[in-house]
Design an enzyme around this catalytic site. Structure first.
Site, short mmCIF file in Angstrom:
data_model
loop_
_atom_site.label_atom_id
_atom_site.label_comp_id
_atom_site.label_asym_id
_atom_site.label_seq_id
_atom_site.Cartn_x
_atom_site.Cartn_y
_atom_site.Cartn_z
N GLU A 163 0.83 -1.22 0.00
CA GLU A 163 0.00 0.00 0.00
C GLU A 163 0.86 1.25 0.00
O GLU A 163 0.52 2.26 -0.63
CB GLU A 163 -0.95 0.01 1.20
CG GLU A 163 -1.92 -1.15 1.24
CD GLU A 163 -2.70 -1.34 -0.06
OE1 GLU A 163 -3.16 -0.34 -0.64
OE2 GLU A 163 -2.82 -2.49 -0.51
N TRP A 168 1.71 1.79 -3.47
CA TRP A 168 0.62 2.45 -4.23
C TRP A 168 0.74 3.97 -4.09
O TRP A 168 0.55 4.72 -5.05
CB TRP A 168 -0.76 2.01 -3.72
CG TRP A 168 -1.31 0.81 -4.43
CD1 TRP A 168 -1.40 -0.45 -3.91
CD2 TRP A 168 -1.87 0.75 -5.76
NE1 TRP A 168 -1.98 -1.29 -4.85
CE2 TRP A 168 -2.27 -0.58 -5.98
CE3 TRP A 168 -2.07 1.69 -6.77
CZ2 TRP A 168 -2.86 -1.00 -7.19
CZ3 TRP A 168 -2.65 1.27 -7.97
CH2 TRP A 168 -3.04 -0.06 -8.16
N TRP A 223 -20.90 13.01 -18.07
CA TRP A 223 -21.42 12.41 -16.85
C TRP A 223 -22.80 13.03 -16.64
O TRP A 223 -22.91 14.12 -16.06
CB TRP A 223 -20.48 12.67 -15.67
CG TRP A 223 -19.10 12.11 -15.90
CD1 TRP A 223 -18.05 12.76 -16.50
CD2 TRP A 223 -18.62 10.81 -15.56
NE1 TRP A 223 -16.94 11.92 -16.54
CE2 TRP A 223 -17.27 10.71 -15.97
CE3 TRP A 223 -19.20 9.68 -14.94
CZ2 TRP A 223 -16.49 9.57 -15.79
CZ3 TRP A 223 -18.42 8.55 -14.76
CH2 TRP A 223 -17.09 8.49 -15.19
N ASN A 255 -10.52 2.51 3.37
CA ASN A 255 -10.21 2.40 1.94
C ASN A 255 -11.29 1.67 1.14
O ASN A 255 -11.68 2.08 0.06
CB ASN A 255 -8.86 1.69 1.75
CG ASN A 255 -8.50 1.56 0.28
OD1 ASN A 255 -8.39 2.55 -0.43
ND2 ASN A 255 -8.37 0.32 -0.19
N TRP A 270 -16.28 12.26 -11.77
CA TRP A 270 -15.39 11.90 -10.66
C TRP A 270 -14.73 13.12 -10.03
O TRP A 270 -14.36 13.11 -8.86
CB TRP A 270 -14.32 10.88 -11.11
CG TRP A 270 -13.48 11.32 -12.30
CD1 TRP A 270 -13.75 11.10 -13.61
CD2 TRP A 270 -12.25 12.06 -12.27
NE1 TRP A 270 -12.76 11.65 -14.40
CE2 TRP A 270 -11.83 12.24 -13.61
CE3 TRP A 270 -11.48 12.59 -11.25
CZ2 TRP A 270 -10.66 12.93 -13.95
CZ3 TRP A 270 -10.30 13.28 -11.58
CH2 TRP A 270 -9.91 13.44 -12.92
N TRP A 326 -9.74 8.12 -7.28
CA TRP A 326 -10.98 8.49 -7.98
C TRP A 326 -10.96 8.01 -9.42
O TRP A 326 -11.96 7.48 -9.92
CB TRP A 326 -11.22 10.01 -7.90
CG TRP A 326 -11.99 10.31 -6.65
CD1 TRP A 326 -11.48 10.69 -5.44
CD2 TRP A 326 -13.41 10.14 -6.46
NE1 TRP A 326 -12.49 10.79 -4.52
CE2 TRP A 326 -13.68 10.46 -5.11
CE3 TRP A 326 -14.46 9.76 -7.28
CZ2 TRP A 326 -14.97 10.40 -4.58
CZ3 TRP A 326 -15.75 9.71 -6.75
CH2 TRP A 326 -15.99 10.02 -5.42
C1 LIG Z 1 -11.48 7.34 -4.03
C2 LIG Z 1 -10.23 7.23 -3.17
C3 LIG Z 1 -9.65 8.38 -2.65
C4 LIG Z 1 -8.50 8.28 -1.84
N1 LIG Z 1 -7.94 9.44 -1.35
C5 LIG Z 1 -6.81 9.37 -0.61
C6 LIG Z 1 -6.20 10.55 -0.10
O1 LIG Z 1 -6.64 11.68 -0.35
N2 LIG Z 1 -5.11 10.41 0.69
C7 LIG Z 1 -4.56 9.18 0.98
O2 LIG Z 1 -3.55 9.12 1.70
N3 LIG Z 1 -5.09 8.07 0.48
C8 LIG Z 1 -6.21 8.11 -0.29
N4 LIG Z 1 -6.77 6.96 -0.75
C9 LIG Z 1 -6.10 5.67 -0.49
C10 LIG Z 1 -6.53 4.95 0.79
O3 LIG Z 1 -7.91 4.88 0.87
C11 LIG Z 1 -5.98 5.60 2.07
O4 LIG Z 1 -4.59 5.85 1.94
C12 LIG Z 1 -6.17 4.70 3.28
O5 LIG Z 1 -7.53 4.39 3.45
C13 LIG Z 1 -5.64 5.38 4.52
O6 LIG Z 1 -5.85 4.59 5.65
P1 LIG Z 1 -4.63 3.89 6.37
O7 LIG Z 1 -3.56 4.86 6.65
O8 LIG Z 1 -5.19 3.13 7.54
O9 LIG Z 1 -4.13 2.89 5.25
P2 LIG Z 1 -3.27 1.56 5.31
O10 LIG Z 1 -4.08 0.49 4.69
O11 LIG Z 1 -2.71 1.31 6.64
O12 LIG Z 1 -2.08 1.85 4.27
C14 LIG Z 1 -0.84 2.43 4.68
C15 LIG Z 1 -0.56 3.67 3.86
O13 LIG Z 1 -0.43 3.33 2.48
C16 LIG Z 1 -0.98 4.37 1.67
N5 LIG Z 1 -2.11 3.81 0.91
C17 LIG Z 1 -2.97 2.85 1.31
N6 LIG Z 1 -3.83 2.54 0.32
C18 LIG Z 1 -3.53 3.36 -0.71
C19 LIG Z 1 -4.06 3.54 -2.02
N7 LIG Z 1 -5.07 2.80 -2.48
N8 LIG Z 1 -3.52 4.49 -2.79
C20 LIG Z 1 -2.48 5.24 -2.37
N9 LIG Z 1 -1.93 5.11 -1.15
C21 LIG Z 1 -2.44 4.18 -0.33
C22 LIG Z 1 -1.44 5.46 2.62
O14 LIG Z 1 -0.40 6.40 2.75
C23 LIG Z 1 -1.67 4.70 3.91
O15 LIG Z 1 -1.55 5.50 5.06
C24 LIG Z 1 -7.93 7.02 -1.57
C25 LIG Z 1 -8.52 5.87 -2.09
C26 LIG Z 1 -9.67 5.97 -2.88
C27 LIG Z 1 -10.29 4.72 -3.42
#
Ligand SMILES: Cc1cc2nc3c(=O)[nH]c(=O)nc-3n(C[C@H](O)[C@H](O)[C@H](O)COP(=O)(O)OP(=O)(O)OC[C@H]3O[C@@H](n4cnc5c(N)ncnc54)[C@H](O)[C@@H]3O)c2cc1C
Length: 470
Positions: A272, A275, A303, A341, A359, A382
């Site tokens: 993650e 990502w 849209w 997420n 979006w 998005w």
């Molecule tokens: C529509 C949409 C919008 C999002 N907007 C953001 C946003 O503005 N800021 C943001 O940090 N993340 C965003 N994410 C990714 C993800 O949802 C969040 O990073 C995550 O939910 C944060 O929770 P966590 O720290 O517990 O994640 P964990 O699951 O613990 O992951 C660890 C770290 O990995 C990174 N990460 C995790 N999943 C993703 C992902 N899919 N894409 C990119 N990085 C990721 C984050 O930095 C996160 O803190 C978005 C995802 C979607 C589908």
């Protein structure tokens, strides 16, 4: 003694801060500064949760710097002009900063380079926001990856930088004018959400707690929104309260002690983090994604929205769609500034594929509402959900909110937590659309649409657009 400036941007910590460490290697006299943008009106993406977290984190940073002998200077205005003034006032010979991958940050860096060159001031910019920056993870031909899996393979194969240590001492020369630290009211905002504790210490605690517990079952729990199964580090990474190097090293250290099942979990977690960097390098190489679809096939898509429900967007924002999983997620967002997420994916797909809304509307609402709003990840998430992005869900793979509920919240725990009106509703009523199309509880709306009808409309819209372009 030689003096230098460290410009804090999104790196609010004194441990393992690349540019700050480099500044201190050049001299002990460092002028740490944070510059508030002088935007006269609110940017559409500015919202209370993130600004409140920013203010709290700056307050903590200020205290941390004081504890080692420094003083954080606050200025307001155009960053380049303010840095020019500060360097002239203090006789600073070099400006240190960590690079920012966003198009806005890059634009400022370009102007800063011109100003420092003209004024004979040194400029020392550093990699800090990512483990691997945009030119480090490339294909065998030296081109940019547009697909995640091969990107992540190369990312993992590269040697990793180790985190640096904590700064023990820093001397800020006396007599430098500073504004007071910013407050939420400076933006005309008031608190709206119960956000996580800001600051470097709180972020380190969150990392420690996650690594010691939830990480070991991350793979199994990360998709269950009712469980605290993820790290909740996104706002900390967003504001640089911890570095991705610290996260990577902490997870790797524990990984070595885990049995193979546990190792898979930490690997999943680190994926993650990859990502995050994948989306950052995409934004760097393809800044046009800020305005248009990454995949050229879908540029210019219409849209159309829902003709008979003009308030559909407002209902989505407020968590009043009549789809319990959507409404729970949107209410979690407004109550906490954070959304799970899995829920982000479901709500984003619902906005684009069920409500047929652009979006960019959702991207903007998320940026305004999220404490962790990160331009690259938000845009990537998005566009992934809309089916228009790099390595995105294909447009015909449309999540059904009811099936998603059955799979990820079968007991309705998440739904009941965030929707008090549904506390006493039988589980079965949360998992399928009501057969009579009516409300399932007093005060809770009936579903505003039929998913399978809108799914067909989406398929038609995408196919028509594709046909027009070929
Ligand atoms: C529509 C949409 C919008 C999002 N907007 C953001 C946003 O503005 N800021 C943001 O940090 N993340 C965003 N994410 C990714 C993800 O949802 C969040 O990073 C995550 O939910 C944060 O929770 P966590 O720290 O517990 O994640 P964990 O699951 O613990 O992951 C660890 C770290 O990995 C990174 N990460 C995790 N999943 C993703 C992902 N899919 N894409 C990119 N990085 C990721 C984050 O930095 C996160 O803190 C978005 C995802 C979607 C589908």
């Amino acid at each position: 003694m030689k003096r230098v400036i460290h410009w804090f941007r999104r790196d609010f910590r004194i441990t393992d801060n690349t540019a700050l460490t480099a500044a201190l290697q050049s001299t002990q006299e460092v002028i740490p500064v944070y510059i508030l943008s002088d935007w006269k009106s609110l940017h559409d993406w500015t919202g209370a949760p993130r600004q409140e977290f920013l203010c709290g984190s700056l307050h903590a940073l200020s205290k941390n710097l004081e504890s080692i002998g420094g003083r954080l200077i606050f200025r307001k205005g155009d960053a380049v002009e303010e840095l020019e003034k500060l360097a002239a006032e203090t006789g600073a010979s070099t400006i240190f900063a960590n690079r920012d991958p966003d198009p806005f940050g890059r634009g400022v860096e370009t102007r800063l380079a011109v100003m420092t060159e003209a004024r004979g001031i040194g400029l020392s910019l550093h990699k800090d926001v990512c483990v691997h920056e945009r030119h480090e993870v490339l294909t065998g031909q030296g081109t940019v990856f547009r697909v995640f899996t091969p990107y992540s393979k190369v990312w993992f194969s590269l040697p990793k930088p180790s985190p640096g240590s904590s700064i023990k001492q820093l001397i800020t020369p006396p007599g430098i004018a500073s504004l007071p630290p910013p407050q939420l009211s400076d933006w005309g905002l008031v608190p709206t959400a119960s956000i996580p504790e800001p600051g470097e210490r709180a972020a380190r605690e969150r990392l420690k707690r996650f690594i010691a517990g939830p990480m070991k079952e991350y793979g199994g729990n990360r998709d269950t929104p009712s469980v605290v199964g993820t790290s909740h580090l996104s706002q900390d990474l967003r504001f640089g309260l911890i570095s991705p190097r610290q996260v990577f090293t902490a997870a790797k250290k524990v990984e070595e002690e885990l049995p193979s099942e546990g190792r898979k979990n930490s690997m999943k977690f680190l994926t993650e983090i990859v990502w995050r960097e994948f989306y950052m390098q995409l934004l760097w190489h393809y800044p046009e994604v800020m305005n248009q679809e990454f995949n050229p096939t879908w540029r210019g898509m219409k849209w159309p929205g829902l003709a008979d429900t003009p308030d559909a967007f407002e209902r989505w924002c407020r968590g009043r769609t009549g789809f319990p999983i959507i409404d729970a997620a949107m209410r979690q967002l407004s109550a906490t500034g954070w959304m799970h997420n899995r829920a982000r994916m479901i709500t984003a797909m619902f906005l684009t594929k069920d409500l047929h809304l652009d979006w960019r509307l959702g991207e903007s609402f998320f940026m305004r509402s999220l404490v962790d709003g990160e331009i690259a990840s938000n845009n990537g998430g998005w566009q992934w959900s809309a089916g228009t992005g790099a390595d995105a869900a294909p447009y015909f793979r449309i999540q059904n909110p009811w099936s998603q509920t059955k799979r990820y919240d079968p007991q309705g725990l998440y739904i009941r937590k965030w929707i008090p009106e549904l506390k006493n509703v039988a589980n079965a009523a949360l998992l399928d659309p009501p057969s009579d199309g009516q409300s399932i509880a007093p005060g809770y709306p009936a579903p505003l649409l039929d998913h399978s009808t809108e799914r067909d409309r989406t398929l038609e819209c995408f196919s028509k657009h594709k046909a027009l372009r070929t």
